[in-house]
Design a protein around this motif. Structure first.
Motif, PDB file in Angstrom:
ATOM      1  N   LEU A   1      -1.036  10.257 -11.942  1.00 41.34           N
ATOM      2  CA  LEU A   1       0.112  11.088 -11.564  1.00 41.34           C
ATOM      3  C   LEU A   1      -0.267  12.063 -10.458  1.00 41.34           C
ATOM      4  N   ASP A   2      -1.422  12.718 -10.596  1.00 43.75           N
ATOM      5  CA  ASP A   2      -1.871  13.665  -9.573  1.00 43.75           C
ATOM      6  C   ASP A   2      -2.115  12.952  -8.244  1.00 43.75           C
ATOM      7  N   ALA A   3      -2.775  11.799  -8.320  1.00 45.44           N
ATOM      8  CA  ALA A   3      -3.070  11.051  -7.100  1.00 45.44           C
ATOM      9  C   ALA A   3      -1.782  10.550  -6.446  1.00 45.44           C
ATOM     10  N   ALA A   4      -0.844  10.120  -7.256  1.00 43.48           N
ATOM     11  CA  ALA A   4       0.415   9.602  -6.723  1.00 43.48           C
ATOM     12  C   ALA A   4       1.182  10.684  -5.974  1.00 43.48           C
ATOM     13  N   ARG A   5       1.215  11.893  -6.511  1.00 45.58           N
ATOM     14  CA  ARG A   5       1.911  12.986  -5.819  1.00 45.58           C
ATOM     15  C   ARG A   5       1.315  13.204  -4.433  1.00 45.58           C
ATOM     16  N   GLU A   6       0.007  13.155  -4.341  1.00 43.13           N
ATOM     17  CA  GLU A   6      -0.660  13.356  -3.059  1.00 43.13           C
ATOM     18  C   GLU A   6      -0.368  12.206  -2.091  1.00 43.13           C
ATOM     19  N   VAL A   7      -0.531  10.977  -2.557  1.00 44.77           N
ATOM     20  CA  VAL A   7      -0.377   9.815  -1.673  1.00 44.77           C
ATOM     21  C   VAL A   7       1.077   9.639  -1.247  1.00 44.77           C
ATOM     22  N   PHE A   8       2.022   9.813  -2.162  1.00 42.73           N
ATOM     23  CA  PHE A   8       3.428   9.691  -1.790  1.00 42.73           C
ATOM     24  C   PHE A   8       3.812  10.769  -0.779  1.00 42.73           C
ATOM     25  N   SER A   9       3.279  11.973  -0.957  1.00 42.63           N
ATOM     26  CA  SER A   9       3.571  13.058  -0.029  1.00 42.63           C
ATOM     27  C   SER A   9       3.018  12.759   1.359  1.00 42.63           C
ATOM     28  N   GLU A  10       1.840  12.164   1.406  1.00 42.58           N
ATOM     29  CA  GLU A  10       1.180  11.870   2.677  1.00 42.58           C
ATOM     30  C   GLU A  10       1.782  10.654   3.378  1.00 42.58           C
ATOM     31  N   SER A  11       2.127   9.626   2.622  1.00 46.02           N
ATOM     32  CA  SER A  11       2.468   8.334   3.212  1.00 46.02           C
ATOM     33  C   SER A  11       3.910   7.906   3.034  1.00 46.02           C
ATOM     34  N   GLY A  12       4.687   8.638   2.231  1.00 46.18           N
ATOM     35  CA  GLY A  12       6.034   8.206   1.926  1.00 46.18           C
ATOM     36  C   GLY A  12       6.032   7.076   0.909  1.00 46.18           C
ATOM     37  N   TYR A  13       7.221   6.734   0.425  1.00 49.03           N
ATOM     38  CA  TYR A  13       7.296   5.725  -0.626  1.00 49.03           C
ATOM     39  C   TYR A  13       6.832   4.361  -0.137  1.00 49.03           C
ATOM     40  N   GLU A  14       7.318   3.938   1.030  1.00 43.77           N
ATOM     41  CA  GLU A  14       6.972   2.612   1.525  1.00 43.77           C
ATOM     42  C   GLU A  14       5.501   2.523   1.912  1.00 43.77           C
ATOM     43  N   GLY A  15       4.971   3.603   2.499  1.00 44.44           N
ATOM     44  CA  GLY A  15       3.581   3.572   2.962  1.00 44.44           C
ATOM     45  C   GLY A  15       2.551   3.678   1.861  1.00 44.44           C
ATOM     46  N   ALA A  16       2.927   4.270   0.758  1.00 48.45           N
ATOM     47  CA  ALA A  16       1.988   4.425  -0.357  1.00 48.45           C
ATOM     48  C   ALA A  16       1.789   3.083  -1.053  1.00 48.45           C
ATOM     49  N   THR A  17       0.558   2.764  -1.365  1.00 47.94           N
ATOM     50  CA  THR A  17       0.267   1.525  -2.074  1.00 47.94           C
ATOM     51  C   THR A  17      -0.369   1.820  -3.423  1.00 47.94           C
ATOM     52  N   VAL A  18      -0.202   0.892  -4.322  1.00 42.33           N
ATOM     53  CA  VAL A  18      -0.829   1.024  -5.642  1.00 42.33           C
ATOM     54  C   VAL A  18      -2.335   1.138  -5.495  1.00 42.33           C
ATOM     55  N   ARG A  19      -2.904   0.367  -4.591  1.00 38.44           N
ATOM     56  CA  ARG A  19      -4.342   0.381  -4.378  1.00 38.44           C
ATOM     57  C   ARG A  19      -4.825   1.756  -3.903  1.00 38.44           C
ATOM     58  N   ALA A  20      -4.066   2.356  -2.956  1.00 36.95           N
ATOM     59  CA  ALA A  20      -4.448   3.665  -2.438  1.00 36.95           C
ATOM     60  C   ALA A  20      -4.352   4.743  -3.513  1.00 36.95           C
ATOM     61  N   ILE A  21      -3.319   4.675  -4.318  1.00 35.91           N
ATOM     62  CA  ILE A  21      -3.150   5.657  -5.391  1.00 35.91           C
ATOM     63  C   ILE A  21      -4.270   5.529  -6.415  1.00 35.91           C
ATOM     64  N   ALA A  22      -4.582   4.297  -6.795  1.00 39.71           N
ATOM     65  CA  ALA A  22      -5.656   4.074  -7.761  1.00 39.71           C
ATOM     66  C   ALA A  22      -6.985   4.541  -7.207  1.00 39.71           C
ATOM     67  N   ALA A  23      -7.240   4.267  -5.917  1.00 41.11           N
ATOM     68  CA  ALA A  23      -8.486   4.707  -5.300  1.00 41.11           C
ATOM     69  C   ALA A  23      -8.594   6.223  -5.317  1.00 41.11           C
ATOM     70  N   ARG A  24      -7.492   6.913  -5.013  1.00 42.75           N
ATOM     71  CA  ARG A  24      -7.491   8.377  -5.025  1.00 42.75           C
ATOM     72  C   ARG A  24      -7.785   8.909  -6.427  1.00 42.75           C
ATOM     73  N   ALA A  25      -7.278   8.197  -7.428  1.00 38.25           N
ATOM     74  CA  ALA A  25      -7.496   8.621  -8.813  1.00 38.25           C
ATOM     75  C   ALA A  25      -8.859   8.206  -9.345  1.00 38.25           C
ATOM     76  N   GLY A  26      -9.504   7.259  -8.656  1.00 41.52           N
ATOM     77  CA  GLY A  26     -10.806   6.789  -9.106  1.00 41.52           C
ATOM     78  C   GLY A  26     -10.726   5.806 -10.252  1.00 41.52           C
ATOM     79  N   VAL A  27      -9.660   5.009 -10.269  1.00 36.64           N
ATOM     80  CA  VAL A  27      -9.490   4.024 -11.339  1.00 36.64           C
ATOM     81  C   VAL A  27      -9.130   2.680 -10.728  1.00 36.64           C
TER      82      VAL A  27
END
Length: 216
Positions: free
Chosen positions: A28-54
């Motif tokens: 959830l924390d990582a998603a807030r950051e990635v969605f804010s940075e990249s927008g909905y379309e630009g954010a990927t599941v892979r990027a969010i997971a990488a940010r979260a370390g999972v």
């Protein structure tokens, strides 16, 4: 590149995340950051997971996909968009506007607006925030509702309905204009619901030439 719980894409080791709720909260924390940075379309599941370390599979495990994760992380909506649309369009079409307004207000009230105020505050200065809100609210919810109704001018109706929700949200949770900020949900539904209903199904008052040329 395959990711694991202790080695996200990009190769930077962050250490194994504890299982369970900690993993969910990290996403959830990582998603807030990635969605804010990249927008909905630009954010990927892979990027969010990488940010979260999972592992990326954890997104599907905990949330069922990117749509539901966005709903929980950014809009603080505890439901899947597709399920929400199905629920809202059930029942009398003449009270659909009230149901839409009531659902969003009830959820946002439970969290004092959740992440919505931060998202709204960023709209003027952050183009990606506007894209994020547009892509999710219009593309994934309102367009789907209107498609079920087979109304004329679907894109215009979706935009108008979004303006109603965002406007009420801004006044209630960001600017906190009284008495709307502290009004009970049913008062807001009773007064704003009819406008939402007109945007979804009513006569938009367009010139006949526009009506004939752009029914879809």
């Amino acid at each position: 590149m395959r990711t694991t719980d202790d080695q996200p894409a990009g190769g930077k080791r962050r250490g194994r995340r504890p299982a369970g709720q900690d993993t969910r909260n990290a996403l959830l924390d990582a998603a807030r950051e990635v969605f804010s940075e990249s927008g909905y379309e630009g954010a990927t599941v892979r990027a969010i997971a990488a940010r979260a370390g999972v592992d990326a599979a954890m997104v599907n495990h905990w949330f069922g996909g990117k749509e539901a994760l966005f709903a929980r992380a950014v809009l603080s909506l505890p439901f899947d968009p597709q399920t929400l649309v199905g629920t809202l369009v059930e029942g009398d079409v003449d009270t659909l506007g009230e149901r839409v307004m009531r659902r969003f207000l009830t959820v946002w009230d439970a969290t004092a607006g959740g992440a919505f105020p931060a998202l709204i505050r960023s709209l003027a200065s952050h183009d990606k925030a506007a894209i994020t809100l547009r892509d999710y609210l219009i593309e994934n919810i309102l367009n789907r509702i209107i498609a079920r109704l087979e109304s004329d001018h679907p894109q215009l109706r979706a935009g108008l309905a979004a303006s109603q929700l965002i406007g009420i949200g801004m006044v209630r949770y960001v600017a906190e204009f009284e008495p709307l900020a502290s009004a009970d949900v049913e008062t807001v539904v009773a007064t704003a619901g009819p406008t939402m209903q007109r945007y979804l199904t009513g006569d938009l008052g367009l010139p006949r030439s526009n009506y004939d040329a752009d029914r879809h």
